[in-house]
Enzyme design. Sequence first.
Site, PDB file in Angstrom:
ATOM      1  N   SER B 143       0.842  -1.192   0.000  1.00  0.00           N
ATOM      2  CA  SER B 143       0.000   0.000   0.000  1.00  0.00           C
ATOM      3  C   SER B 143       0.875   1.239   0.000  1.00  0.00           C
ATOM      4  CB  SER B 143      -0.885   0.051   1.249  1.00  0.00           C
ATOM      5  OG  SER B 143      -1.483  -1.184   1.460  1.00  0.00           O
ATOM      6  N   GLU B 226       0.947  -4.140  13.672  1.00  0.00           N
ATOM      7  CA  GLU B 226       0.030  -4.008  12.547  1.00  0.00           C
ATOM      8  C   GLU B 226      -1.377  -4.466  12.933  1.00  0.00           C
ATOM      9  OE1 GLU B 226       0.948  -6.465   9.127  1.00  0.00           O
ATOM     10  OE2 GLU B 226      -0.149  -5.099   7.828  1.00  0.00           O
TER      11      GLU B 226
END
Lengths: 359, 387
Positions: B143, B226
Site C-alpha cells: 500500500s 500491525e
Amino acid sequence: MTLLYSEVEEELRAAVRGLLADRCPPAAVLKRIESGPGHRTLDDSVTPMGDLDLWKTLAGEIGVAGLLVPEELGGAGASASEVAVVLEELGRAVAPVPFFTSSVLATQALLPTRDALLGELAEGQKTAALAVSFAASPYRPLRGAPVRVEDGRLSGTVTGVAGADVADVVLVPVDGELYATEGAAVEVVPSLDLTRPVATVTFDRTEARRVGACDLAGVLRSGAALLASEQLGVAEWCLDTTLAYVKDRHQFARPVGSFQAIKHRLADLWLDVVRARAAARNAVADPSPVSVAVAQSWNAAVAVHAAEEALQLHGGIGMTWEHPVHLYLKRAKAAEIALGTPGDHREALASLAGVPGPE
Amino acid sequence: MNEAEIKERVAAFLGTHDPGGDRLEFLRARFDAGLAWVWFPEGLGGLGVARELQQVVERELAGTPQINTGVQGIGLGMAAPTILAFGTEEQKRRFLRPLWTGEEIWCQLFSEPGAGSDLATLATRAVRDGDEWVVDGQKVWTSGAHHSRWGILVTRTDPEVPKHRGMTYFVCDMHAPGVEVRPLRQITGEAEFNEVFLTGVRLPDELRLGEVGDGWRVAQTTLMNERVAIGGAPVRRGGGMAGPVLDAWHAYPELRSHDLHQRLLALWVEAEVTRLSGARLREQLVAGHPGPEGSGMKLSFAKLNQALSGFEVEFRRDLGYDDWTFRRSEDVDFYGRGAGYRYLRAKGNSIEGGTSEILRNIIAERVLGLPSEPRVDKDVPWKDLPR
C-alpha cells in the site's frame, strides 16, 4: 466506569472458587443429581436439589448472601460488580445453591421495601424465591398475571419458578405490590436444568403479608444484567475444560487439539467468550436497558454455543451421563430462556437502540 | 507526569507556537516538544510517560494542524514502533521526526507472490557487498509504495539455514535505482496496492534494522503492531462499519423487511460487544496489564466489516457501483465511497495483516496453548524447501 475487575473482586473470586473447588467439584454435583428432583423417595417426598450445607458456608463464611443488602439492613452493601464475580464462579461450577434466585432476584425485589426479611436473607438464615416464571422477561414481566389477592389471601398457580424448592419464603408480585408467604405449595417438576430445577407454586387462599411496592420489570432487568455473568462463567468452564481435553486426547497419533479444524473452532469460541466478558462487565458497570439487552442476547447464546461445542469436541464421552458437560448444556439452554430469550432482547433493542423495524 | 502536568506542557507549547501559522513548522515543533507520541522517549517526539496521557494531548490539541493518519498509517503504526525497538540511536534520530510529521511516507515490503501467510519463506535476496547490500526480488500488496520515501523490508540473507533464521530487516530507500513500483489493480477497480520490483538495489549497511539474521524477530514486532493498528481503533456505539449501514437503514424505511431487521439487530449486538471488548482491552493496556484479547480484535473486525457491508448491499437492492475507474487511491478508507465499494474492500480485511486463518492459529497456539500442526519445514535449510 470500568470494565476491569477490582482487587476486591479478585479476592472474592478466589475465596468462592477455592470453596467450590473443595466442596462442589463437577463429580459431586453429578452425584447429587442422582438423588435430586424427579427422584422420589419411598415416602413420596421429593429431595431438594440445592446443596444447603454448601450454601450455609457460602452465605455464612464468605458472606455472599448479603452482598446486595445495605449495611444498615444487615448486609455487606456491595455492588452488582461483586455479585457478578460470584455469579461467574457459581456458573463455572453449576453450583446448586440459591444465590441467583434468593440473593439476587428475591433480594432485588425486596430492596426498595427495606423489609426486615432482607436481614435474614443477608445472613443466610432464610432463602426466598420470587414467584414469577423464570421464563418471564423485563418486556413481558408477568406471563398471564396468574395470582390474585382476596382478603389478603393469595390464590393461583405460577409455573416455572426457580429456587422455590429450597425457599423458606415465597415473594409474590401482584398488581405492582409484593407479598410474602411461607405457606405456598411447591411442587418441583422434572426440569431441563438439573442444577437449578423449576417448580410449580400454588396458592390456595394462602395467607400472605403485604411487603410493599414492586417494579417487577425493573427487578427482572437487574436480574438479566447479572445472569449474563453467570452465563459467562458457564461458557468459560466449557472452553477451559474442552481445551484441557483436546490437549490430552490423542487420535491419529496426535493430540486432537493440534488439528486446525479443532483449533479454529476454539479460537472463534474464545473470541466469543472474550466479548461475553466485556458485555457482562458493561452490564454491571452501566446497567442501562441497552447494556442489559446487549449482554443477554450475546451471553445467553455464547453460553449455549460453548456448551454445544464442548459436547461435540469431547466426542463420545461428552454424550454420557457420567461426564459433567451435560450439566452445563442444560444450565446454558435453560438460562437462554430465563429472563428473556436472546431474540426477546434483540427485539427490545429495536426501540432501545433506534433500529426500527419495517413500517 | 500526570494529566495536569501534561496539560501545562501543552498550554506552554501553544503559548509559543501559533497553530494558525505554517502547518509543517507547527508539527515539527510539536514533535520537538515531545507531544507527538508521549510514550516515546524524550528527544524522539515523546516524554517517556504513560501511553494513556496521549489522549489528554489529543484533546488539548484538537483543532490544531493534524498529521494524516491514513497516508501515514504504515509509518506510524508499524515502522515507528519497529525503529524504536530495534533502530540505532542514529536511525531513530534520522527517521522518526519526518515519519511523524508526514514529510516522509513509509510502506511495507513484506509479502511476496510466493510468501503470503508463510511470510518466513520469502525469497527476496540481500547479498553483502562491502558496506552495502544488493537486493533482488519482488514484493506485493504494498500500500502506498507510489508515494513512499522509505519502506520496511524483510530479505533473505542466508539461504543455507532454516527459513526463520536466515532473514535480515532493512529500511529500503524507495528512491534508490532499481526500485520499480507498479500499481496493482484490485477487485474494487482502484489500485491501492502495488507490486514492487527490486533489481540490484544497493542499500548501505546503515539502513539495516537489527542484526544480520535477526529479521524474523524484528518483523514480529512490526506484525504485532500491525494487528493492533488494524483492529484496535476506538469506535463509538453504532460507529465503524455499522455507521453507514444504520444511516441507510434510517434513510430507506421502505426497503426494510422483517428478515433484514432480525439480522441487522444481531449484527448490531455483535458490533456492540466487539466495541466493548476493544474498550476493555484499551483499559487493560492503560492499567499496564495487556491481555491476550488484542490477538482477537482484528479477527472480529474483519468478520464484522464483511457481514455489515454485505448486509448493506443486499438491503439497498442497488445493482449499480459507484466507479470502476482504474486509478491510484491516495488514502485508504474502509468506510468511504459506496456500499458496493465497502463490501468489496472489506474482503481484504480478512487477508491483509495476517489472514483470519493465521490469526486463529496464533490465538489457538499462543493464547490457548494448543499444540502446533506437525511441521515439515522447521529444520530444513531454506534453499531446500519445495516452492
